[in-house]
Design a protein around this motif. Sequence first.
Motif, PDB file in Angstrom:
ATOM      1  N   ARG A   1       0.753  -1.530  -0.090  1.00 55.21           N
ATOM      2  CA  ARG A   1      -0.061  -0.331  -0.048  1.00 55.21           C
ATOM      3  C   ARG A   1       0.476   1.157  -0.311  1.00 55.21           C
ATOM      4  O   ARG A   1       1.994   1.306   0.516  1.00 55.21           O
ATOM      5  N   ALA A   2       0.774   2.370  -0.824  1.00 54.43           N
ATOM      6  CA  ALA A   2       1.016   3.290  -0.607  1.00 54.43           C
ATOM      7  C   ALA A   2       1.142   4.278   0.766  1.00 54.43           C
ATOM      8  O   ALA A   2      -0.285   3.977   1.978  1.00 54.43           O
ATOM      9  N   VAL A   3       1.454   4.591   1.680  1.00 53.16           N
ATOM     10  CA  VAL A   3       2.299   4.506   3.096  1.00 53.16           C
ATOM     11  C   VAL A   3       2.456   6.473   2.944  1.00 53.16           C
ATOM     12  O   VAL A   3       2.789   7.188   2.698  1.00 53.16           O
ATOM     13  N   VAL A   4       1.949   6.947   4.445  1.00 51.57           N
ATOM     14  CA  VAL A   4       2.007   8.327   4.377  1.00 51.57           C
ATOM     15  C   VAL A   4       1.768   8.573   5.864  1.00 51.57           C
ATOM     16  O   VAL A   4       0.957   8.124   6.753  1.00 51.57           O
ATOM     17  N   VAL A   5       2.811   9.031   6.665  1.00 50.35           N
ATOM     18  CA  VAL A   5       3.162   8.781   7.468  1.00 50.35           C
ATOM     19  C   VAL A   5       2.579  10.911   8.430  1.00 50.35           C
ATOM     20  O   VAL A   5       3.659  11.474   7.793  1.00 50.35           O
ATOM     21  N   ALA A   6       1.675  10.781   9.904  1.00 47.09           N
ATOM     22  CA  ALA A   6       1.244  11.841   9.860  1.00 47.09           C
ATOM     23  C   ALA A   6       1.865  11.413  11.190  1.00 47.09           C
ATOM     24  O   ALA A   6       1.742  11.136  12.143  1.00 47.09           O
TER      25      ALA A   6
ATOM     26  N   ARG B   1       9.788  23.054  17.903  1.00 44.28           N
ATOM     27  CA  ARG B   1       8.608  22.073  16.296  1.00 44.28           C
ATOM     28  C   ARG B   1      10.381  22.182  15.155  1.00 44.28           C
ATOM     29  O   ARG B   1      10.004  20.698  14.874  1.00 44.28           O
ATOM     30  N   GLN B   2      11.003  22.848  15.077  1.00 42.88           N
ATOM     31  CA  GLN B   2      11.841  22.512  13.840  1.00 42.88           C
ATOM     32  C   GLN B   2      13.237  21.173  14.582  1.00 42.88           C
ATOM     33  O   GLN B   2      13.298  20.656  13.739  1.00 42.88           O
ATOM     34  N   GLU B   3      13.235  21.368  15.711  1.00 39.93           N
ATOM     35  CA  GLU B   3      14.245  19.997  16.617  1.00 39.93           C
ATOM     36  C   GLU B   3      13.259  19.024  16.299  1.00 39.93           C
ATOM     37  O   GLU B   3      14.170  18.084  16.214  1.00 39.93           O
ATOM     38  N   LYS B   4      12.361  19.524  16.648  1.00 38.77           N
ATOM     39  CA  LYS B   4      11.730  17.706  16.759  1.00 38.77           C
ATOM     40  C   LYS B   4      11.591  17.511  15.171  1.00 38.77           C
ATOM     41  O   LYS B   4      10.974  16.531  15.195  1.00 38.77           O
TER      42      LYS B   4
ATOM     43  N   LEU C   1      12.439  13.461  14.113  1.00 42.80           N
ATOM     44  CA  LEU C   1      11.463  12.795  13.506  1.00 42.80           C
ATOM     45  C   LEU C   1      11.937  12.653  11.855  1.00 42.80           C
ATOM     46  O   LEU C   1      11.699  11.006  11.667  1.00 42.80           O
ATOM     47  N   LYS C   2      12.721  13.599  11.208  1.00 41.88           N
ATOM     48  CA  LYS C   2      12.850  12.883   9.567  1.00 41.88           C
ATOM     49  C   LYS C   2      14.283  12.063   9.811  1.00 41.88           C
ATOM     50  O   LYS C   2      14.179  11.054   9.553  1.00 41.88           O
ATOM     51  N   GLU C   3      15.256  12.200  10.933  1.00 40.43           N
ATOM     52  CA  GLU C   3      16.008  11.249  11.018  1.00 40.43           C
ATOM     53  C   GLU C   3      15.841  10.117  11.862  1.00 40.43           C
ATOM     54  O   GLU C   3      16.597   8.992  11.601  1.00 40.43           O
ATOM     55  N   ALA C   4      15.074   9.836  12.538  1.00 39.49           N
ATOM     56  CA  ALA C   4      14.561   8.655  12.547  1.00 39.49           C
ATOM     57  C   ALA C   4      14.014   7.956  11.961  1.00 39.49           C
ATOM     58  O   ALA C   4      13.984   6.699  12.036  1.00 39.49           O
ATOM     59  N   PHE C   5      12.767   8.837  11.297  1.00 37.13           N
ATOM     60  CA  PHE C   5      11.776   8.274   9.964  1.00 37.13           C
ATOM     61  C   PHE C   5      13.902   6.878   8.485  1.00 37.13           C
ATOM     62  O   PHE C   5      12.756   5.937   8.692  1.00 37.13           O
ATOM     63  N   GLU C   6      14.203   8.425   8.231  1.00 42.81           N
ATOM     64  CA  GLU C   6      14.865   7.135   7.246  1.00 42.81           C
ATOM     65  C   GLU C   6      15.487   6.498   7.997  1.00 42.81           C
ATOM     66  O   GLU C   6      15.974   5.406   7.385  1.00 42.81           O
TER      67      GLU C   6
ATOM     68  N   ARG D   1      11.735   4.672   2.524  1.00 42.30           N
ATOM     69  CA  ARG D   1      12.548   6.108   2.160  1.00 42.30           C
ATOM     70  C   ARG D   1      12.464   6.777   1.243  1.00 42.30           C
ATOM     71  O   ARG D   1      11.379   6.366   0.071  1.00 42.30           O
ATOM     72  N   GLY D   2      11.544   8.125   1.143  1.00 38.92           N
ATOM     73  CA  GLY D   2      10.665   9.254   0.499  1.00 38.92           C
ATOM     74  C   GLY D   2       9.634   9.161   0.660  1.00 38.92           C
ATOM     75  O   GLY D   2       9.039   9.883   0.223  1.00 38.92           O
ATOM     76  N   ALA D   3       8.815   8.081   1.474  1.00 42.11           N
ATOM     77  CA  ALA D   3       7.326   8.324   1.554  1.00 42.11           C
ATOM     78  C   ALA D   3       7.360   9.999   2.297  1.00 42.11           C
ATOM     79  O   ALA D   3       8.159  10.558   3.289  1.00 42.11           O
ATOM     80  N   PRO D   4       5.583  10.462   1.900  1.00 44.49           N
ATOM     81  CA  PRO D   4       5.285  12.081   3.215  1.00 44.49           C
ATOM     82  C   PRO D   4       5.382  12.081   4.553  1.00 44.49           C
ATOM     83  O   PRO D   4       5.466  10.682   5.534  1.00 44.49           O
TER      84      PRO D   4
END
Length: 481
Positions: free
Chosen positions: A305-310, A320-323, A327-332, A339-342
């Motif tokens: 399935r196509a995945v979007v992480v919200a 917020r900027q630091e958080k 989040l992006k580092e943990a996601f990758e 990889r590359g999912a929104p």
Amino acid sequence: MFTLAIVGRPNVGKSTLFNRLVGKRLALVDDQPGVTRDLREGTARLGDLRFEVIDTAGLEDATDDSLPGRMRRLTERAIAVADASLFLVDARTGLTPTDREVADLLRRSGHPVLLAANKSEGQAAEAGFLEAYELGLGEPLALSAEHGEGMAELAAVLRPLIDAHVDEEADAGVGVIEGEEDLEDWRPTAKRPLQVAVVGRPNAGKSTLINRIIGEDRLLTGPEAGITRDSIALGFDWDGVPMRLFDTAGMRKKAKVQEKLEKLSVSDGLRAVKFAEVVVVLLDAAIPFESQDLRIADLAAREGRAVVVAVNKWDLEENRQEKLAELKEAFERLLPQLRGAPLVTVSARTGRGLDRLHAAILKSHEVWNRRVPTARLNQWLEAMVGAHPPPAPQGRRIKLRYITQAKTRPPGFVVMCSHPDAVPDAYRRYLINGLRLDFDMPGTPIRLHLRGQSDANPFKGRKKTAPSKLRKHTEGKRRQS
């Protein structure tokens, strides 16, 4: 379309009748009272009749902001919007004070009310069936939702109501279709809306998010974890795009799921993931990317399935900027298969970020349906092999001859090659990452299949035709012509 709401106190068989009418096991059914909490809608078929049916939560004597009180308000809303109500009582138990209270509520609704005594099979139900006359709602129908008894009588009572409703719609011009837009097959239409499932751990805010999207308190919400039990499907036109949103039960670790009802709820949510096109994995900003979040996201990816992480509850974050960088580092790092999912930050409480979520869902769906021309694929394959040739295990050279896209939803590719079993997983990942990068397919699952193609001469071993026989055969053909 005519809409019928099934109403009654808990455990009288409303969900069983709902499943019987829609012809599928859509609603969870259990002996425990109060299983249904949200409103579930479906298209019912009863003989040649077609109508919408709503399964409601059991009505209880509660009007405060407690969970039963919020459930009651949802049921009262269903009664108000439905064209008629089917009031179920339990013929084996007989009337209760709650039944009489529900009868008074339905009388004040101003809509037609049909009375039915469920579980009427057998002699034990006769007394309860006769007692239903005391409610003053006309002659009750004797039904058995579990065994399918009394469905013909129910159809006979519904027919004049549905016919009158159809005549009213015809006079008002409702349902007249001017014409369908000429869209590509994969694009969402009113007949084929985009299927979106919202999944996550308990209390991540899934129901609150969907309520915010559709602009009304359609789903039951609250501070209690695990309120949602069924996978509820809601049709909605979101900024011009027809969608069907699935709210699912919160998924805990398997070891913590002990109760039978919770197991049914989780399995219902997993089934919603399998039928969805886009899966929105909703995280709690305070505790994102826990092990269960990773399992849910991986499940959606494995299902193709196509995945979007919200990330929800973003309004409560201060740095917020630091958080967001964390989040992006943990996601990758934790979800390399996506990889590359929104990754979208939202607030279900305030509605901020919903425009970004809408755009991410549409983009993911478009990528999930993408098709690449074969000519471009083979030019790409030649460049990839030239930049990094496949290894030669045990001195056997692996030749990658050509590639083609075999399917979409998700994109699937077939590479014809020699010795497909000898191609290492690392080289397969190299090709998949190249496809994802060069053809702009971020985040979507990509299926790559390697198939063997021999170098052998295809005519080797075939018996040759003797020249003399071939000459005689040709001369015979000429004489016939």
